[in-house]
Design an enzyme around this catalytic site. Structure first.
Site, mmCIF file in Angstrom:
data_model
loop_
_atom_site.group_PDB
_atom_site.id
_atom_site.type_symbol
_atom_site.label_atom_id
_atom_site.label_comp_id
_atom_site.label_asym_id
_atom_site.label_seq_id
_atom_site.Cartn_x
_atom_site.Cartn_y
_atom_site.Cartn_z
ATOM 1 N N HIS A 142 112.937 144.442 -4.091
ATOM 2 C CA HIS A 142 113.537 143.260 -3.466
ATOM 3 C C HIS A 142 113.799 142.100 -4.407
ATOM 4 C CE1 HIS A 142 112.620 144.344 0.993
ATOM 5 N NE2 HIS A 142 113.194 145.323 0.322
ATOM 6 N N ASP A 185 106.927 152.207 0.432
ATOM 7 C CA ASP A 185 108.171 151.955 1.163
ATOM 8 C C ASP A 185 109.336 152.640 0.456
ATOM 9 O OD1 ASP A 185 110.170 151.074 2.778
ATOM 10 O OD2 ASP A 185 110.079 148.961 2.180
ATOM 11 N N ASP A 224 118.294 148.174 -4.285
ATOM 12 C CA ASP A 224 117.139 148.444 -3.420
ATOM 13 C C ASP A 224 117.306 149.805 -2.742
ATOM 14 O OD1 ASP A 224 114.818 147.921 -1.888
ATOM 15 O OD2 ASP A 224 116.037 147.160 -0.234
ATOM 16 N N GLU A 273 107.628 139.519 4.192
ATOM 17 C CA GLU A 273 108.295 140.228 3.090
ATOM 18 C C GLU A 273 109.649 139.600 2.768
ATOM 19 O OE1 GLU A 273 109.141 144.321 4.042
ATOM 20 O OE2 GLU A 273 109.756 144.808 1.989
ATOM 21 N N TRP A 302 109.446 141.807 8.216
ATOM 22 C CA TRP A 302 110.659 141.795 7.393
ATOM 23 C C TRP A 302 111.864 141.696 8.329
ATOM 24 C CZ3 TRP A 302 114.723 145.471 7.294
ATOM 25 C CH2 TRP A 302 115.789 145.058 6.453
ATOM 26 N N ASP A 327 115.327 152.467 -2.533
ATOM 27 C CA ASP A 327 114.175 153.119 -1.887
ATOM 28 C C ASP A 327 114.030 154.589 -2.245
ATOM 29 O OD1 ASP A 327 112.893 150.978 -0.112
ATOM 30 O OD2 ASP A 327 115.007 150.799 0.431
ATOM 31 N N ASP A 360 107.840 143.610 -2.279
ATOM 32 C CA ASP A 360 108.475 144.926 -2.297
ATOM 33 C C ASP A 360 109.124 145.112 -3.670
ATOM 34 O OD1 ASP A 360 110.657 146.894 -2.102
ATOM 35 O OD2 ASP A 360 110.226 146.948 0.043
ATOM 36 N N LYS A 385 113.289 139.225 0.421
ATOM 37 C CA LYS A 385 114.295 140.139 -0.126
ATOM 38 C C LYS A 385 115.410 139.341 -0.775
ATOM 39 C CE LYS A 385 116.881 144.258 1.213
ATOM 40 N NZ LYS A 385 116.856 145.435 2.075
ATOM 41 N N HIS A 409 104.773 146.633 -1.080
ATOM 42 C CA HIS A 409 105.655 147.713 -0.677
ATOM 43 C C HIS A 409 106.083 148.393 -1.961
ATOM 44 C CE1 HIS A 409 107.170 147.081 3.693
ATOM 45 N NE2 HIS A 409 105.884 147.273 3.609
#
Ligand code: RNT
Ligand code: ZN
Length: 419
Positions: free
Chosen positions: A262, A326, A294, A226, A185, A296, A259, A228, A286
């Site tokens: 993302h 993640d 995003d 990955e 990433w 997390d 992810d 995004k 992820h």
């Protein structure tokens, strides 16, 4: 018989009535490995230097006391979390979690020796290891570009980093007898409107081609890429967009990493799995929880998570999917964060494994959509908790809320003593 077991026996009968074998579901669940991400343990700081996260690209918010400051502390914390999570799992490292014995080692000079301690620890604890090059928190990432930087010298530095990471992962795979998934990433992108969206993408592609030029045995190492949509400082344009990496992975036989945070805010990754499964051999996930962006947040047992697990189970994708977590929330006890997130992931998988999928498919093919919807609704109030508790008990991990006080004791006795 414990009370957990007594309730479980009754629950088993209820599931049998709708044609579900709980024992079969539990043995399938036992085979699933989740890759626990090292970076929730120390807010993505790593051990390159005492400074921790610098230079942008990624951001952890919060300042909860007690984060791991050394590889030994991080290993100790992770071991603690693993004791609260049923099953055998994996651990996911980033390149900045090297052990350099106080000597500065540049990112293009890292080698398996810097991860010897991790490999030994993983072997002792029966864990597989996964790996990530670190394309952030570095002066050469500070301008917002790494593998697509216009300056060739900077690109070459990052290419060497990628190559070094694949070698480290290969060594992990050899020593631990399970392939190490290396996830690429890169934060590369523009804050504001670019006029040339193509050249950075062309440079990124060429850099990746150089990194992947050497074939490595997939028994030891696998590469994932990955995508995004946007990041902090790359709100308008990300070089490694979804189309970029979906194309790259398809063309180059790489794992596609999806992810959950993302994509556009109302876009989930669950629906992507069936489509992509026709074009990709394997996936990396992820699993994250975006809140408006995003962000997390720690993964919880919500509809998004359940849908991901349902798609994996219903489409028979578990054998082709590497499930990684993640998230990095620095506002709460980090061991609790790992535990909550991983237990939620496993719960969602168990719930999916407890569906009478053949029946549901049959009703769907017959056009009996009312029955399909009715049963999906009734499934939500089936005695799922009793099955989950039994799974925890048979794996010798705390049942229900019992783990919380255990973490609190550890916080009091260990974490709070860290400066
Ligand atoms: C960042 C990506 C990436 C990181 C980790 C630390 O947006 O999701 O996967 O979270 O590599
Ligand atoms: Zn990610």
């Amino acid at each position: 018989m414990s009370s957990t077991q007594q309730i479980f026996e009754l629950a088993k009968e209820r599931y049998a009535e709708i044609g579900v074998s709980v024992e079969k579901s539990l043995s399938k669940l036992a085979e699933i490995k989740i890759s626990l991400h090292c970076w929730q343990g120390d807010d993505v700081g790593g051990f390159e230097s005492a400074a921790g996260l610098t230079g942008g690209g990624i951001l952890a918010t919060g300042n909860y006391p007690g984060k791991a400051r050394t590889p030994d502390e991080l290993r100790q914390d992770a071991e603690f979390a693993f004791k609260l999570i049923p099953g055998k799992h994996r651990f996911n490292l980033h390149a900045i979690y090297l052990e350099n014995n106080g000597k500065k080692v540049e990112r293009d000079e890292i080698a398996p020796e810097h991860f010897r301690g991790w490999i030994d620890w993983a072997k002792t604890n029966g864990l597989g290891l996964d790996f990530n090059p670190t394309y952030f928190s570095h002066p050469f990432a500070a301008e917002g570009f790494t593998l697509s930087h216009p300056n060739k010298k900077i690109r070459q530095f990052w290419i060497r980093h990628g190559i070094a990471c694949r070698k480290i992962a290969e060594e992990m795979g050899k020593k631990l007898l399970t392939p190490s998934v290396v996830n690429f990433w890169m934060p590369d992108g523009f804050k504001d409107i670019p006029v040339d969206r193509l050249s950075p993408r062309r440079r990124m592609k060429e850099s990746l081609d150089e990194i992947f030029a050497e074939k490595i045995n997939p028994r030891y190492e696998l590469d994932a890429v990955e995508s995004k949509l946007f990041g902090i400082g790359s709100e308008t344009y990300v070089v490694g967009s979804h189309e970029f990496f979906m194309g790259y992975a398809a063309q180059n036989n790489k794992l596609l990493c999806l992810d959950a945070g993302h994509f556009h805010p109302t876009e989930g990754i669950a629906d992507k799995l069936s489509a992509c499964s026709l074009f990709f051999k394997e996936f990396l996930l992820h699993v994250s929880r975006p809140v408006r962006w995003d962000s997390d947040h720690v993964v919880i047992w919500n509809d998004d998570l359940r849908s991901i697990a349902e798609e994996l189970v219903r489409n028979n994708l578990l054998g082709r999917t590497h499930i990684g977590l993640d998230f990095f929330d620095a506002t709460l006890n980090r061991i609790a964060a790992w535990t909550i997130g991983t237990r939620a992931m496993l719960k969602s998988l168990l719930a999916a494994l407890l569906e009478p999928i053949d029946q549901l498919r049959k009703w769907e093919s017959e056009g009996d959509y009312a029955r399909r919807l009715a049963v999906l609704e009734e499934l939500k109030t089936m005695p799922f908790g009793a099955v989950w508790d039994q799974y925890c008990e048979q794996n010798n991990v705390p049942v229900g809320t019992a783990w919380i006080d255990i973490v609190k004791d550890y916080e009091h006795n260990v974490l709070s003593k860290r400066g």
